[in-house]
Design an enzyme around this catalytic site. Structure first.
Site, PDB file in Angstrom:
ATOM      1  N   ALA A 158       0.784  -1.058   0.105  1.00  0.00           N
ATOM      2  CA  ALA A 158      -0.190   0.310  -0.318  1.00  0.00           C
ATOM      3  C   ALA A 158       0.899   1.336  -0.340  1.00  0.00           C
ATOM      4  O   ALA A 158       0.802   2.123  -0.952  1.00  0.00           O
ATOM      5  CB  ALA A 158      -0.883   0.486   1.048  1.00  0.00           C
ATOM      6  N   TYR A 159       1.878   1.306   1.310  1.00  0.00           N
ATOM      7  CA  TYR A 159       2.663   1.896   1.049  1.00  0.00           C
ATOM      8  C   TYR A 159       3.339   2.544  -0.055  1.00  0.00           C
ATOM      9  O   TYR A 159       3.838   4.260  -0.514  1.00  0.00           O
ATOM     10  CB  TYR A 159       3.848   2.182   2.110  1.00  0.00           C
ATOM     11  CG  TYR A 159       4.943   3.229   2.271  1.00  0.00           C
ATOM     12  CD1 TYR A 159       4.023   4.238   2.908  1.00  0.00           C
ATOM     13  CD2 TYR A 159       5.895   3.014   1.666  1.00  0.00           C
ATOM     14  CE1 TYR A 159       5.571   5.401   2.986  1.00  0.00           C
ATOM     15  CE2 TYR A 159       7.509   4.018   2.067  1.00  0.00           C
ATOM     16  CZ  TYR A 159       7.319   4.930   2.270  1.00  0.00           C
ATOM     17  OH  TYR A 159       7.789   6.057   2.682  1.00  0.00           O
ATOM     18  N   ALA A 160       4.025   1.730  -1.152  1.00  0.00           N
ATOM     19  CA  ALA A 160       4.568   1.655  -2.527  1.00  0.00           C
ATOM     20  C   ALA A 160       4.062   1.879  -3.181  1.00  0.00           C
ATOM     21  O   ALA A 160       3.991   3.552  -4.304  1.00  0.00           O
ATOM     22  CB  ALA A 160       5.324   0.310  -2.628  1.00  0.00           C
ATOM     23  N   LYS A 163       3.273   5.847  -3.008  1.00  0.00           N
ATOM     24  CA  LYS A 163       4.421   6.670  -3.346  1.00  0.00           C
ATOM     25  C   LYS A 163       4.662   6.848  -5.087  1.00  0.00           C
ATOM     26  O   LYS A 163       4.893   7.754  -6.015  1.00  0.00           O
ATOM     27  CB  LYS A 163       5.365   6.310  -3.404  1.00  0.00           C
ATOM     28  CG  LYS A 163       5.828   6.770  -1.139  1.00  0.00           C
ATOM     29  CD  LYS A 163       5.866   8.120  -1.102  1.00  0.00           C
ATOM     30  CE  LYS A 163       6.027   8.289   0.753  1.00  0.00           C
ATOM     31  NZ  LYS A 163       6.005   9.732   0.847  1.00  0.00           N
TER      32      LYS A 163
END
Length: 254
Positions: A158-160, A163
């Site tokens: 999710a984070y990547a 980004k």
């Protein structure tokens, strides 16, 4: 009297990478508006350090996840710019604020996903949108990304992905704002010793050795490795760099 100094607004400026960016920008002659979410004492210490160098600095509180607070934030920003600098605009926007959440894809909750989205993408999108009237022509916007958009480390889907969205947004902003002379770039750190990674290093003693062995320069990053890159992108020498993803990872996973 109006200040001729360049002014940078740095989100998440109270610690880690944001603190280092603010200090490096100040060392290069830039005044700083340090934005923090909840650690006011840390942010005050950063401002005090900057003021000791002879640069001007101011403090503003903001939760970048709360888009409903942005109008009030920019009213406060306008007041601070007028009072402290006798200006209506600033020059450099550094979208650094972030939160961490590690979970394998099957285990990611909607609440965790939304929290990440609100800070890392929605917050960046609409904070930048509302900042546009306050940014001088020929200014700079710098978005923080991550090495995790190039290589995959389980637990950061999710984070990547968010980004990755920021990196695409960076190119679109560069295209749409180019007529104003504003450059827009993304800086993508590799694994770096910050509050984000403190728990990972603490719980996996071998992590430092392993990650160093996968890095061309043979070590894990420090905040001091990143701030100077942001400061450089705000110099006249970097005026022809825009729409770029600049990875600062020491050559991780080449």
């Amino acid at each position: 009297m109006e200040s001729n100094n360049k002014i940078a607004l740095v989100t998440g400026a109270n610690r880690g990478l944001g603190k280092n960016m603010a200090l490096k920008l100040a060392a290069s002659g830039v005044d700083i508006i340090a934005v923090y979410r909840s650690n006011k004492e840390e942010a005050e210490a950063v401002v005090a350090t900057i003021e000791k160098t002879g640069r001007k600095a101011a403090l503003l509180q903001l939760d970048v996840a709360d888009t409903s607070s942005f109008d009030t934030f920019f009213q406060s920003l306008g007041s601070i710019l007028k009072e402290k600098w006798n200006r209506h605009q600033f020059d450099f926007l550094v979208n650094n604020a972030g939160i961490d959440a590690h979970s394998l894809f099957p285990d990611t909750t909607e609440n965790a996903f939304d929290a990440l989205m609100n800070v890392h993408f929605k917050g960046v999108y609409f904070l930048t949108q509302k900042a546009l009237p306050f940014i001088n022509d020929n200014g700079r916007i710098i978005n923080l990304s991550t090495g995790l958009t190039r290589f995959a480390t389980p637990g950061y889907a999710a984070y990547a992905a968010m980004k990755g969205a920021v990196e695409v947004l960076t190119k679109y902003l560069a295209k749409e704002l180019g007529h104003r002379g504003i450059t827009v770039n993304a800086v993508a750190p590799g694994i770096t010793h910050t509050d984000f990674t403190k728990n990972a290093f603490a719980h996996q003693p071998q992590l430092e050795t392993v990650m160093s062995s996968f890095t061309a320069l043979g070590r894990v990053g420090q905040p001091d490795d990143i701030g100077g890159i942001v400061a450089f992108l705000c110099t006249p020498e970097a005026r022809w760099i825009t729409a770029q993803r600049i990875e600062a990872s020491g050559g991780l996973f080449l």
